[in-house]
Design an enzyme around this catalytic site. Structure first.
Site, mmCIF file in Angstrom:
data_model
loop_
_atom_site.group_PDB
_atom_site.id
_atom_site.type_symbol
_atom_site.label_atom_id
_atom_site.label_comp_id
_atom_site.label_asym_id
_atom_site.label_seq_id
_atom_site.Cartn_x
_atom_site.Cartn_y
_atom_site.Cartn_z
ATOM 1 C CG ASP A 1 -0.089 -0.192 2.345
ATOM 2 O OD1 ASP A 1 0.671 -0.940 2.537
ATOM 3 O OD2 ASP A 1 -0.715 0.351 3.667
ATOM 4 N NE ARG B 1 -5.684 -2.153 9.083
ATOM 5 C CZ ARG B 1 -4.417 -2.136 9.183
ATOM 6 N NH1 ARG B 1 -3.835 -1.679 8.049
ATOM 7 N NH2 ARG B 1 -3.531 -2.366 10.143
ATOM 8 C CB THR C 1 7.950 -2.643 5.117
ATOM 9 O OG1 THR C 1 7.776 -1.949 6.578
ATOM 10 C CG2 THR C 1 7.166 -3.866 4.939
ATOM 11 C CG LEU C 2 8.163 -2.545 -0.001
ATOM 12 C CD1 LEU C 2 7.772 -1.395 -1.064
ATOM 13 C CD2 LEU C 2 7.668 -3.965 -0.518
ATOM 14 C CG ASP D 1 -3.502 1.238 10.741
ATOM 15 O OD1 ASP D 1 -2.618 1.130 9.878
ATOM 16 O OD2 ASP D 1 -3.247 0.780 11.772
ATOM 17 C CG ASP E 1 6.822 6.206 5.492
ATOM 18 O OD1 ASP E 1 7.598 7.158 5.758
ATOM 19 O OD2 ASP E 1 5.681 6.342 6.359
HETATM 20 C C1 PRP Z 1 2.936 -0.053 6.822
HETATM 21 C C2 PRP Z 1 2.819 -0.183 5.444
HETATM 22 C C3 PRP Z 1 4.023 -0.744 4.722
HETATM 23 C C4 PRP Z 1 4.962 -0.038 5.743
HETATM 24 C C5 PRP Z 1 5.834 1.291 5.115
HETATM 25 O O1 PRP Z 1 2.608 -1.258 7.486
HETATM 26 O O2 PRP Z 1 1.586 -1.096 5.177
HETATM 27 O O3 PRP Z 1 4.062 -2.006 5.037
HETATM 28 O O4 PRP Z 1 4.420 0.482 6.864
HETATM 29 O O5 PRP Z 1 6.722 1.687 5.907
HETATM 30 P P1 PRP Z 1 8.161 1.697 5.577
HETATM 31 O O6 PRP Z 1 8.442 1.776 4.350
HETATM 32 O O7 PRP Z 1 8.486 2.808 6.576
HETATM 33 O O8 PRP Z 1 8.604 0.494 6.143
HETATM 34 P P2 PRP Z 1 2.391 -1.343 8.764
HETATM 35 O O9 PRP Z 1 3.510 -1.987 9.645
HETATM 36 O O10 PRP Z 1 1.768 -0.130 9.524
HETATM 37 O O11 PRP Z 1 1.119 -2.191 8.952
HETATM 38 P P3 PRP Z 1 -0.334 -2.534 8.396
HETATM 39 O O12 PRP Z 1 0.059 -2.700 6.935
HETATM 40 O O13 PRP Z 1 -0.808 -3.938 8.966
HETATM 41 O O14 PRP Z 1 -1.026 -1.357 8.528
#
Ligand code: PRP
Length: 190
Positions: free
Chosen positions: A107, A172, A114-115, A166, A110
């Site tokens: 989604d 959401r 995570t990616l 969220d 940032d």
């Molecule tokens: C959010 C989003 C990404 C991540 C991006 O997930 O869905 O996976 O943060 O942030 P980053 O580039 O700083 O890593 P979150 O951990 O909030 O979980 P969710 O998808 O369950 O809301």
């Protein structure tokens, strides 16, 4: 916990991307992906839970190539608006992706942590190819460089909710991307 008499729409300061604009852009992304995978019948979409569930649901309906779906649960933020920098897999795939054409469906990117983490984990499993589609990108926040193959929208550094995203697990379900009123953050005391 949010008060039960609370109307979610009262918490919205502004709609950043409305429903029609989202849907039109997702259709464009789906057409590009359809075209890029026209030479293969093997495509596996991996939805990164929870935030990407709504994007996946629309993207899959607009894709015109055969594809499979799987899900990974990754958590990095907890209940805060800021990334903790800690990435955890809370749900893994139930299949081998060796030799498969894999497309990660996210989604938002940032910080990129995570990616970056997910990409490294999945590359170690030897897919034939690995690409990333992210609906939203906040380039100002990037800490780790990640190659994103398809991006829906570049957005400013505002905390956004809706369309899968969220705040404290709420919002959401909103069908658009919105900016929350600042007092909402104060109320929820993150
Ligand atoms: C959010 C989003 C990404 C991540 C991006 O997930 O869905 O996976 O943060 O942030 P980053 O580039 O700083 O890593 P979150 O951990 O909030 O979980 P969710 O998808 O369950 O809301």
């Amino acid at each position: 916990m949010i008060n039960s008499s609370h109307n979610l729409h009262d918490d919205i300061a502004d709609i950043l991307i409305d429903e029609k604009t989202l849907q039109a852009r997702i259709r464009e992304l789906a057409h590009r992906i359809t075209d890029d995978y026209r030479h293969t019948d093997d495509l596996l979409l991996i939805c990164v839970l929870k935030g990407a569930f709504m994007f996946l649901a629309d993207l899959t309906r607009d894709l015109e190539r055969p594809h499979e779906l799987d899900f990974m649960g990754v958590s990095s933020y907890g209940a805060s608006t800021e990334s903790s920098g800690v990435v955890r897999i809370v749900l893994d795939l139930n299949q081998d992706i060796g030799g498969r054409n894999v497309l990660i469906v996210e989604d938002i990117i940032d910080s990129g942590r995570t990616l970056d983490y997910l990409r490294r984990i999945l590359l170690a499993r030897s897919p034939a190819s690995l690409r990333i589609v992210s609906l939203l990108d906040k380039p100002d926040r990037r800490e780790v460089d990640v190659p994103v193959d398809y991006t829906g929208f570049h957005i400013p550094n505002e905390f956004v909710v809706g369309y899968g995203l969220d705040f404290g697990e709420i919002y959401r379900n909103l069908p658009f991307i919105a900016i929350l009123k600042s007092e909402v953050f104060a109320h929820l005391n993150t």
